[in-house]
Scaffold this motif. Structure first.
Motif: not given
Length: 168
Positions: A1-11, A60-72, A75-79
């Motif tokens: 799931m992390t790889k999918f979220l990261l791919a969507v975030h980067v794209l 459309v750019g709103v999805v960038v931080p949304v998926f970025g937060f999902g990746v975080a 990955m357990g790096v939110v803090g």
């Protein structure tokens, strides 16, 4: 799931933030050209198109931080400090775009004799380099540069992840 979220975030970052940074950077000189040549409908259309690109891709750019937060979260790096700084800079960039860049673009569109919707307004005379219009485009260029610098900083933080065990 992390790889999918990261791919969507980067794209999403490439496909949404990229066009905003380019279009916003192109807007001030295009606006000066359109103002200097009020008879050139193509120049006015370019300015309207650049503004429309900025408006649409900002949403459309709103999805960038949304998926970025999902990746975080995954990955357990939110803090982590690098992520907190990135989120703050992202919020500042979004606020700058929404509260300064887009409204100033709209104002300049009205000043060159065209509205956001493409309808003609009063035709403006050609601008000289010391006119208020020219100064407004220079200020807009500066704000756009700050917006772009914020995104570049966030990108570097996302790649380097200082202090992260997975960082470079």
């Amino acid at each position: 799931m992390t790889k999918f979220l990261l791919a969507v975030h980067v794209l999403a970052a490439i496909l949404a933030v990229g066009p905003v940074t380019v279009a916003a950077s192109m807007f001030p000189p295009a606006a000066r050209k359109a103002r200097a040549h009020p008879e050139d409908e193509q120049a006015a259309a370019v300015v309207r198109g650049l503004h429309r690109t900025c408006r649409i891709y900002a949403v459309v750019g709103v999805v960038v931080p949304v998926f970025g937060f999902g990746v975080a979260v995954q990955m357990g790096v939110v803090g982590d400090a690098w992520l907190v700084v990135s989120m703050v800079l992202t919020a500042i960039a979004a606020a700058l775009l929404g509260s300064a860049v887009l409204p100033r673009q709209s104002a300049l569109l009205a000043d060159i004799g065209t509205a956001d919707d493409g309808t003609a307004t009063a035709t403006a005379p050609a601008a000289d380099p010391v006119s208020p219009f020219h100064r407004a485009t220079v200020r807009l260029g500066m704000l756009t540069g700050v917006f772009n610098l914020l995104w570049a900083t966030v990108t570097v933080l996302m790649i380097a992840r200082p202090g992260s065990s997975t960082g470079a």
